[in-house]
Design a protein around this motif. Sequence first.
Motif, PDB file in Angstrom:
ATOM      1  N   CYS A 168      -2.589 -18.629  33.351  1.00  0.00           N
ATOM      2  CA  CYS A 168      -3.697 -18.528  34.128  1.00  0.00           C
ATOM      3  C   CYS A 168      -3.997 -19.892  34.906  1.00  0.00           C
ATOM      4  O   CYS A 168      -5.325 -19.998  35.100  1.00  0.00           O
ATOM      5  CB  CYS A 168      -5.034 -17.991  33.651  1.00  0.00           C
ATOM      6  SG  CYS A 168      -5.123 -18.508  31.908  1.00  0.00           S
ATOM      7  N   ASP A 170      -3.970 -20.514  37.959  1.00  0.00           N
ATOM      8  CA  ASP A 170      -4.219 -19.982  39.425  1.00  0.00           C
ATOM      9  C   ASP A 170      -5.788 -19.413  39.335  1.00  0.00           C
ATOM     10  O   ASP A 170      -6.288 -19.097  40.489  1.00  0.00           O
ATOM     11  CB  ASP A 170      -3.386 -18.748  39.997  1.00  0.00           C
ATOM     12  CG  ASP A 170      -3.539 -17.692  39.076  1.00  0.00           C
ATOM     13  OD1 ASP A 170      -3.871 -17.673  37.982  1.00  0.00           O
ATOM     14  OD2 ASP A 170      -3.048 -16.763  39.652  1.00  0.00           O
ATOM     15  N   SER A 171      -6.201 -19.497  38.117  1.00  0.00           N
ATOM     16  CA  SER A 171      -7.777 -19.188  37.986  1.00  0.00           C
ATOM     17  C   SER A 171      -9.031 -20.447  37.867  1.00  0.00           C
ATOM     18  O   SER A 171      -8.167 -21.392  37.140  1.00  0.00           O
ATOM     19  CB  SER A 171      -8.256 -18.255  36.967  1.00  0.00           C
ATOM     20  OG  SER A 171      -9.404 -18.171  36.683  1.00  0.00           O
ATOM     21  N   SER A 235      -3.533 -17.360  44.257  1.00  0.00           N
ATOM     22  CA  SER A 235      -5.101 -16.795  43.836  1.00  0.00           C
ATOM     23  C   SER A 235      -6.327 -17.536  44.391  1.00  0.00           C
ATOM     24  O   SER A 235      -6.339 -17.786  45.545  1.00  0.00           O
ATOM     25  CB  SER A 235      -4.777 -16.326  42.364  1.00  0.00           C
ATOM     26  OG  SER A 235      -6.157 -15.958  41.747  1.00  0.00           O
ATOM     27  N   GLN A 236      -6.773 -18.051  43.371  1.00  0.00           N
ATOM     28  CA  GLN A 236      -8.206 -18.818  43.752  1.00  0.00           C
ATOM     29  C   GLN A 236      -7.925 -20.192  44.059  1.00  0.00           C
ATOM     30  O   GLN A 236      -8.793 -20.918  44.715  1.00  0.00           O
ATOM     31  CB  GLN A 236      -9.178 -18.826  42.572  1.00  0.00           C
ATOM     32  CG  GLN A 236      -9.632 -17.315  42.183  1.00  0.00           C
ATOM     33  CD  GLN A 236     -10.450 -17.633  40.927  1.00  0.00           C
ATOM     34  OE1 GLN A 236     -10.880 -18.514  40.446  1.00  0.00           O
ATOM     35  NE2 GLN A 236     -10.416 -16.561  40.274  1.00  0.00           N
ATOM     36  N   ASP A 358      -1.156 -11.768  51.813  1.00  0.00           N
ATOM     37  CA  ASP A 358      -2.276 -11.855  50.869  1.00  0.00           C
ATOM     38  C   ASP A 358      -3.117 -10.427  51.547  1.00  0.00           C
ATOM     39  O   ASP A 358      -3.661  -9.748  50.505  1.00  0.00           O
ATOM     40  CB  ASP A 358      -3.009 -12.908  51.200  1.00  0.00           C
ATOM     41  CG  ASP A 358      -2.545 -14.173  50.339  1.00  0.00           C
ATOM     42  OD1 ASP A 358      -2.195 -13.943  49.107  1.00  0.00           O
ATOM     43  OD2 ASP A 358      -2.783 -15.328  50.537  1.00  0.00           O
ATOM     44  N   ILE A 367      -0.508  -8.967  44.345  1.00  0.00           N
ATOM     45  CA  ILE A 367      -0.270 -10.075  44.779  1.00  0.00           C
ATOM     46  C   ILE A 367       0.675 -10.483  45.910  1.00  0.00           C
ATOM     47  O   ILE A 367       1.631  -9.710  46.056  1.00  0.00           O
ATOM     48  CB  ILE A 367      -0.212 -11.138  43.638  1.00  0.00           C
ATOM     49  CG1 ILE A 367       1.065 -10.870  42.852  1.00  0.00           C
ATOM     50  CG2 ILE A 367      -1.226 -11.452  42.651  1.00  0.00           C
ATOM     51  CD1 ILE A 367       1.288 -11.699  41.636  1.00  0.00           C
TER      52      ILE A 367
END
Length: 384
Positions: A168, A170-171, A235-236, A358, A367
């Motif tokens: 994780c 990307d969080s 992601s984020q 996206d 995704i």
Amino acid sequence: MRMRCTKLIINLADLRHNFFEIKKTVGEKIKVCASVKADAYGHGAVNCAKELESCGIDFLAVATVDEGVELRKNGIKVPILMLSLCCPEEVRVAVKNNLTPLVFDEEYIDLFEQAAALENAEEFSVHLAVDSGMGRIGCMPERSGILALYISEKPHLVLGGICTHFACADSLEQTDVDYTLQQLEKFNLACMSVEKAGINPGIKHCSSSAAALNLSSANFDMIRAGLILYGYYPSQITENYLASTGRKVELKKVMTFQTEVVAVRPFKKGQSVSYGHTWTASEDTLIAVLPVGYADGLRRSFSPGIKVCINGKLYPVCGRICMDQCMVNIGKDNADVKRWDTAVIFGTCPQGNAMTADDLAVLDSTISYEIMTGISKRVPRIYL
Ligand SMILES: *Cc1c(COP(=O)(O)O)cnc(C)c1O
């Protein structure tokens, strides 16, 4: 060259730009392994690999033996990592083509030793995968020393590297950040136990795109980057987030999915469009027909919601997306849209803001990776 209105434009200059942008971000000394699995996320593995090789890429990564063989057949010389396990019948072909496997148990190591012996390979390189918390492939961190020793005792094998994969990275949620740091610690322990066993672990690598941008302490000797090479942020870990931390990383989207308006048809108020007549004209309008559908990767779930960019303006797809075609409402008296005009589905529209992979991912609760890898073989790739 294959011709069709519907095509994927791949801008290799943008791929090159992204490579050097990433190199600048992680530092010149860090090696880069480019993930070109799944046909380079739909961009075409051979063309991308050749471009990256000319940029000085250190490693390439594939998932399957076939993917690796395709690159070798096309003259790719750099080391190729094989990120997924192959079946016993494929091991010899993997060795013959010098594809570097990730190994993490005795049985799989034995298979490669046997094949390397049969191929008279000297010092065939394998990388030891450690499961630090991804829960996919890899040995438990405490077994890494034993396995490194096991590899080192094989006459035809050599430990070329040690790696892990984050679950994780990307969080930005604190619990996820903590989890990543725990993974990093376990990996460090695994590396130490290999070194304590008196074995050189070779190239250490953990970070895929997300960690490469966000966790420089995990860079070690090499990063494994896929998504960011193709111009998307994980992601984020967005462009804005990076800019706010003072680490501006400017990526260019390499892929543009486009087609042409093959017909413009006047519709009367009350006429409906496509299967299930889910959309009905509420007033007189013009409908543009596009020769692209879900068999090309334009998912049925994108409609309603998706808008295509024609001459710089966005127009909604109306009614259900069919297997090979879809329809777009361009409105009444629209002189801006003509037959054979280009319609950008996602990517770069010269005069305006087309949707991105996206944006489409949001419409299908997925995704960008899945959108890009989902463009089917039927769509010709055109390289700029
Ligand atoms: C696919 C993959 C990568 C690349 O991931 P990106 O998020 O595209 O950078 C790196 N490492 C492993 C093990 C992978 O499977």
